[in-house]
Structure formats: structure tokens, C-alpha cells
Design an enzyme around this catalytic site. Structure first.
Site: not given
Length: 328
Positions: A206, A122, A235, A34, A308, A6
Site C-alpha cells: 500500500k 495512514c 505511528h 446499529s 494515525q 468506530g
């Protein structure tokens, strides 16, 4: 490492190399689907292995960025193997006994772990870097934040979709989103995480709960509005902080300029303040447009931008791991 394929996993691999993190053996673990894939790292070709309980034997550190369900599934095996998991998901952040750590803000908390250390959200990481030096000087009483969150917060596929749909709009086509609930191409929408019973979304709560935990301020008055915007990476946040007493702007400016992990960018003559492009691919959180709130003499306002994927995720996790390294 769990979740190397990712966006955050790829950044973790890059940072391990860049920061010369002492690695004896690096294991890339993933699902059976994977397994067998290869990855280039530090001049080596690494083969992705299927994650099993035995895969953690002899491992000291697990950097997990494969999602909360995966982290929950393998937590017991990781801890039983004697490893420490630095987890990038939200699975354990608010769990008692699991430290939630931003190394520049609450490094000592990392050493109170029981095998798991949580990496904050983040937006929380970026925000607390700027709040901490101010709160250390004068007590905070209330925080109001609006976030402007890029596609990167939704992963690599969302970033690719923003590129593709932007091209589609420019070609006169109707954008059809498949990764995000709405197209981000020349658009924005309120964060689509599930709404809670108080009408705040999960992402907003959060920020509220994690900031309180990290700062050690369980009763801090805090409200947030989170928005997804058509920015590829990095961000931004508009922040209003009310203190117990008035806070001179110049003093705040000096504190933030000297704070670890923070960079000041203020050019009022040219109306030039932080932008996402200023922080993309970089470590610091960049803060600017610090000003007195004209509606409240005990409040300051400022604007910040941070990458981020980097400080908002991968870098913070690596810095947590660096805290745990034995001192030579």
C-alpha cells in the site's frame, strides 16, 4: 456518514465540530444492527439510521469509514444520488479514475473525481507530507521506509486490547490476544496483513503503490517494512530518501519547517526528537533527526511521527471534503 461508531468515525464527528464544517443535516448511517443507537454531536442527539439506497437522497457528501466491503456495496447508490464519497478504506485507492488525495500534496487531484475520492493509507499520508516539499526541490530516486505502527491502526478494539493485555502482563498473567494475531503488550511483530507474491505484506505494498500515485512518480524505487508496536496511538516512520543530487541538511530542515501540515522538532543537544506522545491528538506530522546518510552522499534520513487516527485518517478526509466546498 458511514461508520460513525468506530475510532475514525468518532474522530470525524469531533473534527466536523471543531473545524466548523458547514453541515445542513448530518445523517449517521449503519447496518440494521446499529440502527436506533444515539450519538451526541454539536449539541444535538442524532439517531443512527439503517443504511439503504434511499438514505443517500439529498446528500451532498458521504464520509465513509465502515470498511471496504461496505463502501463497495453502497458506491453505486451514493454516486447515483449525486453525492461525493470520501472513502477511508483501501477499496478504491488504486482504481483508475479515483483520485487518491493528501490535500497538502496533490489538492488538484480531488477535482478529477467521478463521485469517489479515496483517502490514502495512514502511513502513506504521514510520509507524503514530509516527502512532498523535498521532492519539489530535488527529484527523488529511491525511498526506504520502516514503520512503527500503533494499535490504533487496527481500530478501537485493538487499542482497548493493548491496555488490557498490558495490565495482564504486569499482573503476571499470560497475555492472550483476540483482536490482533499476537499480543502487543511489551511486544512487537511484523505487520500481519496478507503476504503478497513478492514476499511483501499488503500494508507495505500500500505504501509503495499509494506513494507513487500521490506523488505522480509511477517508477519511484520504493521499499517498506511495516511493524506493529506497543504504542496506543500515533505511528512513527524511519525514512531514507535518495535524490538525484546531494541535498544539504540545513536546506531540507528549512523546507520541512515551512511545509504545510509539518512541524519540526530537533533538539540534538538533549537528544530530543519526535515521539508518538508529541503528536497524539494533534494535527501536524512532526519530523526530526534529519541527517546525511553516511553511506550515500545523495541521501537524507529522517524520523517522523503522526497521529494515525487524526491526520492519518479522519483529518485528511475532512480536509479533502473542505477542498470541495464552494468558494464564497
Amino acid at each position: 456518514m458511514l461508520g460513525a461508531s468506530g475510532a475514525v468515525g468518532q474522530e470525524l464527528l469531533q473534527l466536523l465540530e471543531e473545524r466548523r464544517f458547514p453541515v445542513g443535516e448530518l445523517r449517521l448511517l449503519a447496518s440494521a444492527r446499529s440502527a436506533g443507537q444515539t450519538c451526541q454531536w454539536n449539541g444535538q442527539t442524532l439517531i443512527v439510521q439503517e443504511v439503504t439506497a434511499s438514505a443517500f437522497e439529498g446528500v451532498d457528501l458521504v464520509l465513509a469509514s465502515a470498511g471496504g466491503s461496505v463502501s463497495k456495496q453502497w458506491r453505486e447508490a451514493i454516486v447515483a444520488a449525486g453525492a461525493v464519497m470520501v472513502d477511508n478504506s483501501s477499496a478504491f485507492r488504486m482504481e483508475d479514475g479515483v483520485p487518491l488525495v493528501v490535500p497538502e500534496v496533490n489538492p488538484d487531484a480531488a477535482f478529477a473525481h467521478n463521485g469517489v475520492i479515496a483517502n490514502p493509507n495512514c502511513t502513506t499520508i504521514l510520509l507524503t507530507l514530509a516527502l512532498a516539499p523535498l521532492a519539489a526541490r530535488r527529484p527523488m530516486q529511491r525511498v526506504v521506509v520502516s514503520t512503527y505502527q500503533s494499535a490504533s491502526g487496527a481500530g478501537a478494539r485493538a487499542m482497548d486490547e493493548l491496555k488490557d493485555l498490558s495490565r495482564a502482563v504486569l499482573d503476571g498473567e499470560a497475555p492472550k490476544s483476540e483482536v490482533l494475531p499476537h499480543s502487543l503488550a511489551f511486544n512487537l511483530f511484523l505487520h500481519n496483513s496478507p503476504l503478497q507474491s513478492n514476499s511483501y505484506c499488503e500494508e507495505e505494498m500500500k505504501m509503495v503503490n499509494e506513494t507513487r500515485k500521490i506523488m505522480g512518480l509511477p517508477d519511484l524505487r520504493f521499499t517498506a517494512t511495516c511493524v506493529r508496536v506497543p504504542v496506543l496511538r500515533a505511528h512513527s516512520e524511519a525514512v531514507n530518501v535518495e535524490f538525484a543530487e546531494s541535498f544539504p541538511v540545513q536546506e531540507a530542515r528549512e523546507l520541512l519547517a515551512a511545509a504545510p501540515g509539518v512541524e519540526l522538532l530537533e533538539d540534538p543537544v538533549n537528544n530530543r526528537f519526535p515521539m508518538p506522545t508529541d503528536v497524539t491528538g494533534r494535527d501536524p506530522v512532526v519530523v526530526g533527526r534529519i541527517r546525511q546518510d553516511i553511506s550515500e552522499d545523495k541521501a537524507l534520513e529522517f524520523w517522523l511521527c503522526g497521529d494515525q487516527i487524526r491526520k492519518g485518517a479522519a483529518l485528511n478526509a475532512i480536509q479533502i471534503a473542505e477542498l470541495l466546498l464552494p468558494v464564497a
